[in-house]
Design a protein around this motif. Structure first.
Motif, short mmCIF file in Angstrom:
data_model
loop_
_atom_site.label_atom_id
_atom_site.label_comp_id
_atom_site.label_asym_id
_atom_site.label_seq_id
_atom_site.Cartn_x
_atom_site.Cartn_y
_atom_site.Cartn_z
N GLU A 90 16.26 7.84 57.01
CA GLU A 90 15.64 6.70 56.00
C GLU A 90 17.11 6.05 55.47
OE1 GLU A 90 15.71 10.38 53.39
OE2 GLU A 90 15.20 9.76 55.59
N VAL A 127 13.81 1.30 55.47
CA VAL A 127 13.46 1.37 56.95
C VAL A 127 13.76 2.81 57.49
CG1 VAL A 127 14.19 -1.20 57.08
CG2 VAL A 127 15.84 0.74 57.51
N VAL A 142 15.75 4.45 60.37
CA VAL A 142 16.80 4.48 61.51
C VAL A 142 16.42 5.15 62.59
CG1 VAL A 142 19.09 4.48 62.13
CG2 VAL A 142 18.62 3.59 59.82
N TRP A 189 17.82 6.59 66.13
CA TRP A 189 19.20 6.80 67.09
C TRP A 189 18.39 7.19 68.53
CZ3 TRP A 189 20.41 8.47 62.00
CH2 TRP A 189 21.40 7.58 61.33
N GLN A 209 18.16 1.85 66.50
CA GLN A 209 16.83 0.91 66.31
C GLN A 209 16.45 1.22 64.64
OE1 GLN A 209 14.49 -0.13 69.36
NE2 GLN A 209 15.59 0.93 70.82
N TYR A 210 15.60 0.37 64.19
CA TYR A 210 15.20 0.49 62.86
C TYR A 210 13.61 0.27 63.00
CZ TYR A 210 15.63 -4.15 61.24
OH TYR A 210 15.72 -5.69 61.00
N SER A 218 10.42 -0.74 60.40
CA SER A 218 9.98 -1.01 59.23
C SER A 218 8.37 -1.15 58.85
CB SER A 218 10.47 -2.78 58.78
OG SER A 218 10.15 -3.52 59.86
N GLN A 248 22.89 -2.01 55.09
CA GLN A 248 22.46 -3.41 54.83
C GLN A 248 23.23 -4.42 54.06
OE1 GLN A 248 18.61 -1.98 53.42
NE2 GLN A 248 17.74 -3.36 54.91
#
Length: 420
Positions: free
Chosen positions: A206, A210, A212, A214, A220-221, A223, A275
């Motif tokens: 986390e 979001v 995450v 792998w 990717q993530y 949401s 971010q």
């Protein structure tokens, strides 16, 4: 002038540099740095050691975790077929029915104050601390509930990934999640996503709002805040790409560092993911630019063994180097020294064989525990030696002419060593 001369040196916080030559590195850097702590300004301090916690177990420690409760925490481990918890000074068995030589993944689910665990070979179980009676204190959710090699508590749902198995069928590219606030109930017909990208799903973490995800060669993530947001349809998806070129080395090769996630990628490079201040995009940087020479010694065929953790303003990354098939080198990033110099501050620890790390609170005091892959022992990171074995520390300085090459061309090498 004699062969040796002395000088005052007051800054060691540049840490290890194996990317540049030993003539090009900075004066506060080292071409070889082992078992020193560079946190304090102007001081080299030999790192803390290892003190055994609990009794010795006959088999190697495969994985560790912590049950977090308001009434007190417990540290657990998996070895051979056994799940054990620390009961005073002994590792007492809770269950002996798990698959041998298969690490369990542990996740403490906050709302229910229960510890969930499982693997692709072992169905999802949980322990709520009601009982510690052997083979009757865990609840087995059965084969119909998804079980895999990675579990994660996020947005009050339990997520499972990495070779997820449901009713005997394996789904390497799927991520499943439980009902809201109820990690024992699952809608396996609807509550999952198929994650695209190269390779299978490897790890979850986390980061802010979001999750995450792998894969072997992609990041990717996800949401959103619930089932409707997370399910992928023909017209909508809350799954976004971060990186389509690199993935992660292994399921436990990542750690939270403040508002960032650091991870060892599948190419053997340590990166950070964060971010932007506006929270409108993700950035990824390399944080291992100064230790390329060290990273090149990683045994790439065994990188999935890597484990990472963060403790006491240091980031620990245990990797197998040379011909080793288990983690024999720990790369340590000193956050405080790095802030002071505004550059990377790495060192290396040797003498450890970590199969896993666990940060466990005894009362309000956090401790770093290290599970040893070879001797069936768990250690607390403290003390002056490694379970009775002395710690030898070494610093090799820059080949330096001190800006006076005519005077110092024969006196351009310094070493510092210490042991107990």
């Amino acid at each position: 002038m004699g062969r040796y001369s002395s000088f005052i040196f007051s800054d060691y916080s540049g840490g290890l540099n194996t990317t540049s030559s030993n003539r090009e590195i900075a004066r506060n850097e080292a071409s070889f740095l082992r078992n020193w702590d560079v946190t304090r300004m102007g001081e080299l301090r030999r790192r803390d050691g290892l003190v055994q916690t609990g009794d010795t177990i006959a088999n190697e420690i495969e994985s560790m975790g912590t049950l977090v409760r308001t009434a007190g925490n417990d540290i657990v481990l998996k070895e051979d077929v056994n799940l054990r918890y620390l009961n005073g000074t002994t590792w007492d068995a809770l269950d002996n029915g798990f698959t041998a030589d298969t690490p369990l993944w542990f996740t403490s689910f906050a709302l229910t104050q229960s510890l969930f665990m499982g693997s692709e070979d072992d169905t999802t179980h949980y322990w709520d601390r009601t009982s510690t009676t052997l083979n009757s204190c865990l609840t087995d959710l059965g084969a119909a509930v998804p079980h895999g090699n990675v579990y994660r508590d996020w947005h009050n749902h339990l997520f499972v990934a990495n070779n997820v198995t449901v009713s005997g069928t394996s789904y390497p590219n799927r991520v499943y999640w439980s009902d809201l606030a109820d990690p024992t109930t699952w809608d396996t017909a609807n509550d999952f996503i198929e994650v695209g990208g190269a390779g299978r799903v490897i790890a979850l973490a986390e980061l802010g709002d979001v999750l995450v995800i792998w894969k072997e060669h992609a990041v990717q993530y996800l949401s959103g805040w619930g089932d409707t947001d997370w399910r992928i349809t023909a017209t909508t998806s809350s799954l976004q790409n971060i990186d389509e070129s690199v993935g992660i080395a292994g399921a436990r090769a990542h750690t939270r560092v403040g508002n960032e996630i650091w991870y060892l990628d599948d190419e053997g490079i340590i990166r950070r993911l964060y971010q932007t201040p506006e929270f409108d995009a993700f950035r990824r940087d390399i944080v291992s630019t100064k230790i390329r020479g060290t990273l090149e010694t990683i045994n790439k065929t065994q990188m999935s063994q890597a484990v990472m953790t963060t403790f006491d303003d240091k980031v620990y990354c245990a990797v197998p180097t040379g011909a080793a098939t288990t983690n024999n080198t720990v790369l340590v990033f000193d956050i405080l020294a790095s802030r002071r110099t505004e550059s990377e501050a790495w060192t290396t620890y040797t003498g450890w064989s970590p199969s896993d790390f666990a940060v466990h609170f005894t009362g309000s005091t956090p401790n770093l525990y290290v599970g040893d892959v070879g001797v069936g022992k768990v250690y607390r990171h403290a003390g002056d030696d490694d379970d009775g074995v002395s710690i030898t520390a070494r610093w090799d300085a820059k080949r330096d002419d001190y800006d006076a090459p005519d005077s110092y061309k024969w006196y351009n090498w310094g070493e510092i060593e210490a042991g107990v």
